[in-house]
Design an enzyme around this catalytic site. Sequence first.
Site, mmCIF file in Angstrom:
data_model
loop_
_atom_site.group_PDB
_atom_site.id
_atom_site.type_symbol
_atom_site.label_atom_id
_atom_site.label_comp_id
_atom_site.label_asym_id
_atom_site.label_seq_id
_atom_site.Cartn_x
_atom_site.Cartn_y
_atom_site.Cartn_z
ATOM 1 N N ALA A 24 0.845 -1.194 0.000
ATOM 2 C CA ALA A 24 0.000 0.000 0.000
ATOM 3 C C ALA A 24 0.877 1.240 0.000
ATOM 4 C CB ALA A 24 -0.937 -0.023 1.207
ATOM 5 N N ALA A 59 2.677 1.209 3.831
ATOM 6 C CA ALA A 59 3.419 0.026 4.280
ATOM 7 C C ALA A 59 3.082 -1.156 3.384
ATOM 8 C CB ALA A 59 3.067 -0.291 5.735
ATOM 9 N N ASP A 82 -11.411 3.076 8.681
ATOM 10 C CA ASP A 82 -11.013 2.750 7.308
ATOM 11 C C ASP A 82 -11.606 1.396 6.929
ATOM 12 O OD1 ASP A 82 -9.818 3.319 4.910
ATOM 13 O OD2 ASP A 82 -7.840 2.607 5.480
#
Length: 530
Positions: free
Chosen positions: A138, A141, A294
Amino acid sequence: MLKPLKMLRLILAQDAFLPASFRGGDFKPQAPLWMRGLRRVFILGSLRFTDTDHQKRREDLVTRIAALGPSYIKLGQFLSTRADMIGATLAADLAHLQDRLPPFPEAQVQATLAQSLSAYKDNPDHYFTNLSAPIAAASIAQVHQAQDPNDATKKYAVKILRPNIERILTAELKGFMRLARLCERFIPATRRLRPCASIAILQQSMAQEVDLRKEAAALSEMAENTRGDYGFRVPQVIWAASTKDVLVMEWVEAIAISDIAALRAAHHNMAALSTRLIEVFLTLALRDGFFHADMHQGNILVEADSCLVGIDLGITGRLDEKSRHFLAEILHGFITRDYRRVARVHYQAGYVPPSQIHGHTIEDFAQALRAIGEPIRDSKAADISLSHLLTQLFAVTARFDMETQPQLLLLQKTMVNVEGVARSLNPQINFWDAAEPVVRKWLEEELGFGAFIKQLQTQAPLILPQMTTILQHLHQFPAYLQTQAEKETGSASPPVSAPIAPHNTLASGGWWLLVVIVILVLLLLVMIIL
């Protein structure tokens, strides 16, 4: 400043950051000449996507934003929650922005592990063994799979930050803040939207993402909050191997909630999963005031027993008691069609500015909310959209000149994400029907008799001394009542030690004081027992 300007030009070219009445086909005929000219000069050469091929436009827009860098991906995701600023169409496009980037080299992975884990350089198998190639990469990380050195059947998820990501994000976010300040300074209409406060919220969430110790702490806190809950959990943190740049967790054998075909093949009840997802989110937000902020398809897994597992807690949200009451009252008001209640909560919370309080009544605000709520309630379940509701609510806030509430931005973003995931599982899901039991239970616990008893228990240490004082002076009440009775009749006062006839106490009307004392004593006993 070049990249922020590129991002701004790209977004402005799609008619974003304009008054709602100026967007789309209404922009040219209604916007002032100076605004049209300034906008055209600023976006000269920037790509404007048309509606001829919606899917291609979305892909091209997302690709261009992703190419700018990791913080621009995050900013695009964040802007997808601000339909009031960029318009509903562009917000829907940005909601599909995926933070997928190429993994960083193996040499950098090993360097980060050696620097962060003291024993790794001399003994790579001290914490885990058989580190795999990146499974997911991503913008912040990437994740690897590994095994426990003492138990080959036990697997770990190893999350490693990208090199220098904190420095990169800090520099880019400073550029965003400079642009936000310029907007607030030179474009008065944007001040109500509070772009600086919105970027500050983004900075706070990003600061948490680049320190994996904070994500580990968030996982630990949410695990404690949800211990004993049915149908939801988070992975266990391996603290001994977790640092600022490395986070090691248990590996979860489960199906990604985005893999609808695999879920059906495993015979999961899609409707039940959809409802549970909404219930889990509202429970975290209302009961705990601490929620996964999220919750997109990539961050929710489904285990064999249909338990939902939340992963990647890099972004979490918190709601204070006032905001939680606000959320519950708003949802309950729309569920029960009590629009005046919704309007009253807005006024009581101070979300409607004083200038508008004098210019509009609560009934005016309630009428505007009814115009939003009634069509939704009369629609089919598949046509009821929470994101559409939020867009309409933003329009109402503009009409009443209400400022954006930064503490609610992450909540609004997550609600839209949760609704999208829930609908992917069950297109017929009715958000309001799924939310009603959770909201009603929370309101009963916080505002009902149970909350009253809870408050009494909290106040017991303060009440006990007063109760003791009252009981100590009980023996003085008969003499006091006799004195008051004699003042009313004008008779002389007998000695204090003289017996007082029962009828004098009744005549003085003092029995109600004794009743109050008895009630207070009973309440004290209830607090102690409970």
